[in-house]
Design an enzyme around this catalytic site. Structure first.
Site, short mmCIF file in Angstrom:
data_model
loop_
_atom_site.label_atom_id
_atom_site.label_comp_id
_atom_site.label_asym_id
_atom_site.label_seq_id
_atom_site.Cartn_x
_atom_site.Cartn_y
_atom_site.Cartn_z
N LYS A 54 0.84 -1.21 0.00
CA LYS A 54 0.00 0.00 0.00
C LYS A 54 0.87 1.25 0.00
O LYS A 54 0.57 2.23 -0.70
CB LYS A 54 -0.93 -0.02 1.22
CG LYS A 54 -1.98 -1.13 1.19
CD LYS A 54 -2.71 -1.25 2.55
CE LYS A 54 -3.62 -2.47 2.61
NZ LYS A 54 -4.26 -2.63 3.93
N GLN A 98 -3.80 -1.35 10.38
CA GLN A 98 -3.79 -2.65 9.73
C GLN A 98 -4.24 -3.74 10.70
O GLN A 98 -3.75 -3.83 11.83
CB GLN A 98 -2.37 -2.95 9.20
CG GLN A 98 -2.26 -4.22 8.39
CD GLN A 98 -3.02 -4.18 7.06
OE1 GLN A 98 -3.20 -3.12 6.47
NE2 GLN A 98 -3.47 -5.33 6.60
N ASP A 121 -10.72 2.79 5.41
CA ASP A 121 -10.93 1.34 5.45
C ASP A 121 -12.40 0.98 5.58
O ASP A 121 -12.78 -0.18 5.40
CB ASP A 121 -10.19 0.75 6.66
CG ASP A 121 -9.00 -0.09 6.28
OD1 ASP A 121 -8.98 -0.60 5.15
OD2 ASP A 121 -8.10 -0.23 7.12
N1 GUN Z 1 -6.42 -6.83 7.14
C1 GUN Z 1 -6.92 -7.60 6.15
N2 GUN Z 1 -7.57 -6.82 5.24
C2 GUN Z 1 -7.47 -5.55 5.70
C3 GUN Z 1 -7.93 -4.30 5.19
O1 GUN Z 1 -8.59 -4.19 4.16
N3 GUN Z 1 -7.60 -3.22 5.94
C4 GUN Z 1 -6.90 -3.31 7.08
N4 GUN Z 1 -6.65 -2.18 7.76
N5 GUN Z 1 -6.47 -4.44 7.58
C5 GUN Z 1 -6.75 -5.56 6.87
#
Ligand code: GUN
Length: 300
Positions: A54, A98, A121
């Site tokens: 990302k 995350q 998110d």
């Molecule tokens: N862990 C697995 N998928 C995601 C996501 O889309 N965002 C975040 N912040 N953590 C994750």
């Protein structure tokens, strides 16, 4: 020559990135650079890979990003104090924590501490509620939003379709259901959501025009669970031990791809299907957060 039945997530994600880059250029003309903060707690190996991907995409598109790396033992209070600072920083339009978080931290409390307007998110209860209500002012979680875009941009008929979702997690299964049941030209589906206690999962799957696997079980979806011609979306990323691999493991999806691909109408490869779309949606959500925060709308 056989025509490929693959849904190319990489190519579709690139189309979205082109749109996002135009929006970033317009913001920058007005003196605004979108900013996104990543918060990672502990050393979960998959999270390291995802956050790294990302961050690199932010750099490529021109989004300013910053990474806040906290040790595994960080207390919830310390994490919440960091989120307060990030929420208050006007250079940041998005804040992403995350998942998964260490066990001593309550994820729901943490996700609820991100300002809804910076919650790119889509995990804050306000955004979860807006998604269910069909209020487009909220943010949808990136993975189900990416699957939705894949379906739309691959011209998969969604209205009236029988959709089966495998998995009821807050990150994929539940928001995927919210998206596809909306009264909208890009939804209007009939959705069945299966979980560990559902009866006759193979039989239900065989009814599906669109089968979305987000269950976290390697190669769970077998050929006998797929109606010929169905569209199959594989959200799974599972690490399975593989002594012959340099890392000691390999990644497999939730779909037995080799067995299912020949009978599916369309199918996402894995990797190269849903994964790139998740990142594309995160970038797009961040740019929209910046547009809303600064009052600079996109050109079109
Ligand atoms: N862990 C697995 N998928 C995601 C996501 O889309 N965002 C975040 N912040 N953590 C994750």
């Amino acid at each position: 020559m056989t025509v490929s039945n693959l849904i190319d997530g990489r190519a579709i994600a690139e189309d979205i990135h082109r749109e996002t880059v135009e929006r970033i250029a317009r913001l920058r003309e007005k003196g605004v650079q979108p900013g996104l903060a990543f918060v990672r707690v502990g050393e979960d190996p998959a999270s390291k890979v995802y956050v790294g991907m990302k961050e690199r995409m932010c750099a490529r598109l021109g989004i300013r990003s910053e990474l806040h790396l906290l040790p595994e033992q960080t207390s919830q209070t310390e994490l919440l104090a960091l989120l307060d600072r990030l929420n208050a920083d006007p250079r940041l339009h998005g804040v992403l924590v995350q998942a998964p978080l260490p066990r001593h931290i309550d994820s729901a409390t943490v996700f609820a501490a991100v300002l809804p307007s910076k919650d790119v998110d889509g995990f804050h209860p306000t955004n979860v509620g807006k998604l269910m209500l069909g209020d487009p002012s909220g943010f949808a979680p990136c993975t189900p939003a990416g699957v939705h875009e894949l379906l739309i941009r691959s011209q998969t008929p969604i209205q009236g379709a029988e959709v089966v979702i495998l998995g009821r997690g807050n990150i994929v299964g539940k928001p995927m259901l919210s998206i596809l049941i909306q009264k909208s030209r890009t939804a209007n589906a009939t959705v069945t959501l299966c979980h560990s206690l559902s009866r006759d999962i193979p039989g239900r799957c065989r009814q599906a025009d669109i089968l979305i696997a987000a269950i976290g079980v390697p190669e769970f979806v077998k050929a006998l669970m797929v109606k010929p011609g169905a569209v199959v979306i594989d959200v799974g990323v599972n690490r399975v031990e593989d002594p012959s691999a340099k890392s000691g493991y390999r990644l497999v999806g939730d779909v037995d791809f080799a067995a299912v691909q020949p009978l599916a109408g369309r199918i996402t490869p894995n990797p190269g299907g849903v994964g790139p779309m998740t990142i594309a949606m995160l970038m797009r959500n961040t740019v929209r957060a910046a547009e809303v925060a600064t009052g600079i709308p996109p050109a079109v």
